[in-house]
Design a protein around this motif. Structure first.
Motif, short mmCIF file in Angstrom:
data_model
loop_
_atom_site.label_atom_id
_atom_site.label_comp_id
_atom_site.label_asym_id
_atom_site.label_seq_id
_atom_site.Cartn_x
_atom_site.Cartn_y
_atom_site.Cartn_z
N UNK A 121 0.84 -1.20 0.00
CA UNK A 121 0.00 0.00 0.00
C UNK A 121 0.87 1.25 0.00
N UNK A 122 0.22 2.40 -0.19
CA UNK A 122 0.89 3.69 -0.10
C UNK A 122 0.32 4.44 1.09
N UNK A 123 1.19 4.89 1.99
CA UNK A 123 0.77 5.55 3.23
C UNK A 123 1.28 6.98 3.23
N UNK A 124 0.44 7.91 3.66
CA UNK A 124 0.81 9.32 3.75
C UNK A 124 -0.11 9.98 4.78
N UNK A 125 0.17 11.24 5.09
CA UNK A 125 -0.65 11.99 6.03
C UNK A 125 -1.09 13.31 5.39
N UNK A 126 -2.23 13.82 5.82
CA UNK A 126 -2.68 15.12 5.34
C UNK A 126 -1.90 16.22 6.05
N UNK A 127 -2.11 17.49 5.71
CA UNK A 127 -1.28 18.56 6.31
C UNK A 127 -1.39 18.68 7.82
N UNK A 128 -2.41 18.07 8.43
CA UNK A 128 -2.55 18.14 9.88
C UNK A 128 -2.23 16.82 10.57
N UNK A 129 -1.68 15.89 9.79
CA UNK A 129 -1.20 14.65 10.38
C UNK A 129 -2.14 13.47 10.33
N UNK A 130 -3.34 13.62 9.74
CA UNK A 130 -4.27 12.51 9.64
C UNK A 130 -3.74 11.51 8.61
N UNK A 188 -3.59 4.02 0.79
CA UNK A 188 -4.21 3.64 -0.47
C UNK A 188 -3.83 2.21 -0.79
N UNK A 189 -4.82 1.39 -1.13
CA UNK A 189 -4.53 0.00 -1.49
C UNK A 189 -5.37 -0.44 -2.67
N UNK A 190 -4.94 -1.52 -3.31
CA UNK A 190 -5.66 -2.14 -4.42
C UNK A 190 -6.33 -3.39 -3.85
N UNK A 191 -7.65 -3.34 -3.57
CA UNK A 191 -8.26 -4.39 -2.77
C UNK A 191 -8.77 -5.60 -3.54
N UNK A 192 -9.11 -5.44 -4.81
CA UNK A 192 -9.68 -6.56 -5.54
C UNK A 192 -11.04 -6.99 -5.04
N UNK A 193 -11.93 -6.03 -4.77
CA UNK A 193 -13.30 -6.33 -4.35
C UNK A 193 -14.27 -5.89 -5.44
N UNK A 194 -15.47 -6.48 -5.49
CA UNK A 194 -16.41 -6.17 -6.57
C UNK A 194 -17.28 -4.95 -6.33
N UNK A 195 -17.06 -4.22 -5.25
CA UNK A 195 -17.93 -3.10 -4.88
C UNK A 195 -17.91 -2.01 -5.96
N UNK A 196 -19.03 -1.28 -6.13
CA UNK A 196 -19.04 -0.16 -7.08
C UNK A 196 -17.94 0.85 -6.77
N UNK A 197 -17.35 1.40 -7.82
CA UNK A 197 -16.29 2.40 -7.66
C UNK A 197 -16.93 3.78 -7.52
N UNK A 198 -16.66 4.42 -6.41
CA UNK A 198 -17.25 5.73 -6.10
C UNK A 198 -16.21 6.80 -6.35
N UNK A 199 -16.22 7.40 -7.53
CA UNK A 199 -15.15 8.33 -7.88
C UNK A 199 -15.71 9.72 -8.17
#
Length: 310
Positions: A110-119, A123-134
């Motif tokens: 996966x790719x890990x990062x934080x927002x400007x306030x540290x949250x 991000x991962x590639x899960x391979x699930x059939x769920x609808x893509x919400x973009x």
């Protein structure tokens, strides 16, 4: 009767303009509702999501201007896990975030990062059939866009504390040593527990709560089951765009059971979601005063793809 994964995740920011820039411009999400905290209407409640503001890709923020940084600890969510479509998408985000001065690291694929306030985000590639919400961003191609929530990670002193409520009352399925998934007919979402005895502090860059999605006609039944499991849920609270029940699960994480509907288009068309301050009817008489005290925000239309209105 099953919960339909994660409905939304709410966090805290001390700087709404910077927050808008990061989530709407850098991450390419759509501002789907610009409103106020209904428990403290002098502060923003900002909602980001996909094109239609669907449950499952809805990260929201309360703005407390100038709030001190939070510190994650036991009973708190410390990472939000998002879905992306491919390894190429992870490479795109590593480059894009790096170009914005955001440090990233690879962790178990996966790719890990934080927002400007540290949250912290993953991000991962899960391979699930769920609808893509973009969302349709001017700067993020659809094939690399965030596709919705996969999971949250939370700290707990003892993961076993939460098992009875998760498995018996809420019917989560165990997926690993400390992973439980709520999977319905359309979507699934998970919570993963990491052990920590550190004491946390709520503040900027910390998660306030995670909401799990329920059908409107099943919410009261879920609430009854939570009571039977020994938790203390609130009454059903009408948030106008959805209805909410809040309670702390045994590890201390604040859960919400939020209904799928009525939805964000109940009071503004999908074409112009999030472009103006929108207030539930009971708060409309406060509009003049609120517009004087709320922080001016960037116009997010500049970051949406040309010609995109829905």
């Amino acid at each position: 009767m099953k919960l339909e994964g994660i409905h939304h995740i709410t966090a805290i920011t001390g700087d709404a303009p910077r927050n808008v820039d990061f989530y709407a411009r850098v991450l390419g999400l759509r501002m789907v509702k610009k409103s106020v905290n209904q428990d403290d209407p002098t502060i923003y409640h900002l909602f980001y999501g996909d094109e239609e503001g669907a449950p499952g890709n809805d990260i929201t923020f309360f703005e407390y201007p100038g709030a001190m940084a939070g510190k994650t600890g036991a009973g708190m969510i410390h990472r939000i896990v998002w879905r992306v479509g491919s390894e190429d998408a992870l490479g795109f985000w590593a480059d894009r975030l790096g170009g914005e001065g955001v440090a990233t690291r690879r962790e178990n694929g996966s790719l890990v990062f934080a927002d400007p306030e540290g949250l912290e985000h993953e991000l991962l590639v899960p391979g699930v059939p769920d609808p893509q919400l973009i969302a349709r961003s001017a700067e993020v191609p659809d094939e690399h866009a965030l596709q919705g929530f996969h999971a949250v990670r939370a700290y707990t002193r003892d993961p076993a504390l939460s098992v009875p409520l998760l498995e018996r009352a809420l019917e989560f399925q165990k997926r690993g040593d400390a992973d439980w998934e709520a999977r319905g007919n359309e979507r699934g979402g998970s919570i993963h527990y990491d052990q920590s005895s550190e004491r946390g502090v709520q503040g900027a860059g910390s998660v306030h709560h995670v909401a799990w999605a329920t059908a409107m006609d099943e919410q009261e039944t879920w609430r009854d089951r939570v009571i039977e499991a020994g938790a203390r849920p609130t009454p059903v609270i009408d948030r106008y765009w959805f209805r909410s029940v809040y309670f702390r699960e045994p590890s201390g994480v604040l859960f919400e059971l939020a209904t799928i509907g009525p939805g964000f288009t109940v009071d503004e068309p999908v074409e112009t979601l999030g472009e103006r301050l929108t207030l539930p009817p009971d708060y409309e008489n406060m509009r003049g005063r609120l517009e004087e005290v709320l922080t001016p925000l960037p116009d997010t239309r500049q970051w949406r793809r040309a010609g995109t209105r829905a």
